[in-house]
Write a protein that holds these residues in place. Sequence first.
Motif, PDB file in Angstrom:
ATOM      1  N   CYS A  95      -0.399  14.680   0.391  1.00  0.00           N
ATOM      2  CA  CYS A  95      -1.766  14.407  -0.058  1.00  0.00           C
ATOM      3  C   CYS A  95      -2.758  15.461   0.436  1.00  0.00           C
ATOM      4  N   ALA A  96      -2.330  16.357   1.298  1.00  0.00           N
ATOM      5  CA  ALA A  96      -3.237  17.357   1.880  1.00  0.00           C
ATOM      6  C   ALA A  96      -3.920  18.173   0.786  1.00  0.00           C
ATOM      7  N   GLY A  97      -5.232  18.252   0.877  1.00  0.00           N
ATOM      8  CA  GLY A  97      -6.007  19.041  -0.077  1.00  0.00           C
ATOM      9  C   GLY A  97      -6.309  18.352  -1.389  1.00  0.00           C
ATOM     10  N   GLN A  98      -5.842  17.132  -1.573  1.00  0.00           N
ATOM     11  CA  GLN A  98      -6.119  16.407  -2.817  1.00  0.00           C
ATOM     12  C   GLN A  98      -7.572  15.922  -2.806  1.00  0.00           C
ATOM     13  N   LYS A  99      -8.285  16.186  -3.896  1.00  0.00           N
ATOM     14  CA  LYS A  99      -9.719  15.866  -3.948  1.00  0.00           C
ATOM     15  C   LYS A  99     -10.104  14.954  -5.099  1.00  0.00           C
ATOM     16  N   SER A 102       0.850  -1.186   0.000  1.00  0.00           N
ATOM     17  CA  SER A 102       0.000   0.000   0.000  1.00  0.00           C
ATOM     18  C   SER A 102       0.887   1.237   0.000  1.00  0.00           C
ATOM     19  N   PRO A 103       0.742   2.124  -0.988  1.00  0.00           N
ATOM     20  CA  PRO A 103       1.658   3.263  -1.113  1.00  0.00           C
ATOM     21  C   PRO A 103       1.237   4.473  -0.282  1.00  0.00           C
ATOM     22  N   SER A 104       2.200   5.356  -0.067  1.00  0.00           N
ATOM     23  CA  SER A 104       1.956   6.650   0.564  1.00  0.00           C
ATOM     24  C   SER A 104       2.030   7.751  -0.495  1.00  0.00           C
ATOM     25  N   HIS A 105       1.536   8.935  -0.153  1.00  0.00           N
ATOM     26  CA  HIS A 105       1.570  10.079  -1.073  1.00  0.00           C
ATOM     27  C   HIS A 105       2.099  11.315  -0.341  1.00  0.00           C
ATOM     28  N   TYR A 106       3.412  11.412  -0.257  1.00  0.00           N
ATOM     29  CA  TYR A 106       4.038  12.558   0.406  1.00  0.00           C
ATOM     30  C   TYR A 106       4.845  13.428  -0.557  1.00  0.00           C
ATOM     31  N   LYS A 107       4.960  13.018  -1.826  1.00  0.00           N
ATOM     32  CA  LYS A 107       5.753  13.767  -2.797  1.00  0.00           C
ATOM     33  C   LYS A 107       4.942  14.003  -4.070  1.00  0.00           C
ATOM     34  N   GLY A 108       4.399  15.200  -4.204  1.00  0.00           N
ATOM     35  CA  GLY A 108       3.553  15.522  -5.340  1.00  0.00           C
ATOM     36  C   GLY A 108       4.241  15.373  -6.682  1.00  0.00           C
ATOM     37  N   MET A 119      -0.699  -0.285  -7.737  1.00  0.00           N
ATOM     38  CA  MET A 119      -0.970   0.705  -8.776  1.00  0.00           C
ATOM     39  C   MET A 119      -2.336   1.363  -8.595  1.00  0.00           C
ATOM     40  N   LEU A 120      -3.367   0.587  -8.331  1.00  0.00           N
ATOM     41  CA  LEU A 120      -4.698   1.184  -8.177  1.00  0.00           C
ATOM     42  C   LEU A 120      -4.734   2.135  -6.981  1.00  0.00           C
ATOM     43  N   SER A 121      -3.910   1.847  -5.962  1.00  0.00           N
ATOM     44  CA  SER A 121      -3.853   2.721  -4.786  1.00  0.00           C
ATOM     45  C   SER A 121      -2.981   3.949  -5.042  1.00  0.00           C
ATOM     46  N   LEU A 122      -1.926   3.791  -5.859  1.00  0.00           N
ATOM     47  CA  LEU A 122      -1.104   4.942  -6.225  1.00  0.00           C
ATOM     48  C   LEU A 122      -1.929   6.026  -6.899  1.00  0.00           C
ATOM     49  N   LEU A 123      -2.952   5.608  -7.643  1.00  0.00           N
ATOM     50  CA  LEU A 123      -3.796   6.563  -8.362  1.00  0.00           C
ATOM     51  C   LEU A 123      -4.685   7.376  -7.422  1.00  0.00           C
ATOM     52  N   ARG A 124      -4.769   6.964  -6.138  1.00  0.00           N
ATOM     53  CA  ARG A 124      -5.704   7.590  -5.205  1.00  0.00           C
ATOM     54  C   ARG A 124      -5.012   8.510  -4.212  1.00  0.00           C
ATOM     55  N   LYS A 125      -4.344   9.528  -4.721  1.00  0.00           N
ATOM     56  CA  LYS A 125      -3.711  10.541  -3.865  1.00  0.00           C
ATOM     57  C   LYS A 125      -4.728  11.273  -2.996  1.00  0.00           C
ATOM     58  N   ASP A 126      -6.011  11.179  -3.365  1.00  0.00           N
ATOM     59  CA  ASP A 126      -7.085  11.865  -2.637  1.00  0.00           C
ATOM     60  C   ASP A 126      -7.671  11.045  -1.499  1.00  0.00           C
ATOM     61  N   GLY A 127      -7.263   9.773  -1.357  1.00  0.00           N
ATOM     62  CA  GLY A 127      -7.982   8.859  -0.467  1.00  0.00           C
ATOM     63  C   GLY A 127      -7.473   8.764   0.948  1.00  0.00           C
ATOM     64  N   HIS A 128      -6.444   9.541   1.292  1.00  0.00           N
ATOM     65  CA  HIS A 128      -5.847   9.458   2.629  1.00  0.00           C
ATOM     66  C   HIS A 128      -6.534  10.391   3.624  1.00  0.00           C
ATOM     67  N   PRO A 129      -6.401  10.109   4.928  1.00  0.00           N
ATOM     68  CA  PRO A 129      -7.018  10.992   5.924  1.00  0.00           C
ATOM     69  C   PRO A 129      -6.421  12.399   5.951  1.00  0.00           C
ATOM     70  N   SER A 130      -5.158  12.551   5.604  1.00  0.00           N
ATOM     71  CA  SER A 130      -4.424  13.819   5.732  1.00  0.00           C
ATOM     72  C   SER A 130      -4.705  14.413   7.125  1.00  0.00           C
ATOM     73  N   ALA A 131      -5.341  15.577   7.205  1.00  0.00           N
ATOM     74  CA  ALA A 131      -5.587  16.216   8.505  1.00  0.00           C
ATOM     75  C   ALA A 131      -6.858  15.710   9.182  1.00  0.00           C
ATOM     76  N   TYR A 132      -7.522  14.715   8.593  1.00  0.00           N
ATOM     77  CA  TYR A 132      -8.798  14.233   9.134  1.00  0.00           C
ATOM     78  C   TYR A 132      -8.670  12.804   9.661  1.00  0.00           C
ATOM     79  N   GLY A 137      -1.965  16.669  12.456  1.00  0.00           N
ATOM     80  CA  GLY A 137      -1.336  15.561  11.743  1.00  0.00           C
ATOM     81  C   GLY A 137      -1.543  15.663  10.243  1.00  0.00           C
ATOM     82  N   ASN A 138      -0.857  14.792   9.510  1.00  0.00           N
ATOM     83  CA  ASN A 138      -1.026  14.740   8.058  1.00  0.00           C
ATOM     84  C   ASN A 138      -0.739  13.316   7.605  1.00  0.00           C
ATOM     85  N   ASP A 139      -1.750  12.479   7.666  1.00  0.00           N
ATOM     86  CA  ASP A 139      -1.593  11.058   7.372  1.00  0.00           C
ATOM     87  C   ASP A 139      -1.836  10.799   5.890  1.00  0.00           C
ATOM     88  N   CYS A 140      -0.746  10.550   5.159  1.00  0.00           N
ATOM     89  CA  CYS A 140      -0.844  10.222   3.738  1.00  0.00           C
ATOM     90  C   CYS A 140      -0.434   8.776   3.492  1.00  0.00           C
TER      91      CYS A 140
END
Length: 351
Positions: free
Chosen positions: A265-269, A248-254, A306-319, A326-329
């Motif tokens: 991933c913060a603010g990704q929709k 399962s990938p993380s999204h910390y580098k845009g 790969m299918l999870s890499l495509l979901r930069k919007d799916g992390h909790p980030s600040a929620y 916090g910022n959970d990506c």
Amino acid sequence: MGLKDNVISYGSALVVSLLLLLLLQEAEGCDMFTGRWVKDASYPLYDSSTCPFIRREFSCKKNGRPDLDYSTFRWQPQGCKLARFNGVAFLEKNKGKKIMFVGDSLSLNQWQSLTCLLHSSVPNSPYNLTTQGSISTFTFQEYGVEVKLDRNVYLVDIVREKTGRVLKLDSINDGKNWSEMDTLIFNTWHWWSRRGPTQPWDWIQIGSNVTKDMDRVAAFEIALGTWGKWVDTVVDTKKTKVFFQGISPSHYKGALWGEPTAKSCAGQKEPLLGTSYPGGLPAEVGVLKRALGKITKPVTLLDITMLSLLRKDGHPSAYGLGGQTGNDCSHWCLSGVPDAWNEILYNYMVV
């Protein structure tokens, strides 16, 4: 029967044969892990706010996330369509059986997703949730189905000795917790690169060799080899289905998804709308596939990277658990991406 009837009969048989051939080709060409995310008004499959046992770190809606589009996408493989998750069918198919997730907090993420999916399908069916040591058990009493989670970060053992906590790359004593299961879904990687005060071991041991540290990817591969040997020598795959969750990938580098100004991933929709990830697959995916290729018994890879890499919007980030501090990506909102992992699992286990 005349010549004309024979021609019609032969023609009908030919049409049926061609249709069957096309269906067979479609089934053989179905790669459940290659595709795209599509907006679907019938999603999400459940309302996270009505899942009474969902943990705070995954409950983005309850934690105040204002945009909810992340929960309205369906995974669409190329060349075929996944059967929609049916909780009653899952429970009926697995009546009286034990299903266990073994791994880190990403296993927890998927376990929580599956229990919410099932509970929402039979909301009035009695259930019981217990925790003993590292093992949590969610029991659907009416069906005799146990959905378990063993929080085991590395799969191999960590033993407390006089010198401190020792990560033993060639030992799996905890395998006794995994016997008697009808389905096992393993996962590890998230913690292998962890350093500092949150690292849960002090030494690494292989055989008689003890070291303070080593290349973490190399350690990961050795541990996977130990786990693979355990599967080959201990698991009766005629009785027990074995899956590996995948990385399962993380999204910390845009910059990796083509947005250099995004630091996380913060603010990704929105998900990436293509079928591939600009940054490519992380190296540990290749390590995992190489290790799985050495196992002689059947193990199914849930190749969700790969299918999870495509979901930069799916992390909790600040929620998530840390709230606005916090910022959970790394983990995933529920409902959300892990539901797709479980729809794929459903297509293996039930369909």
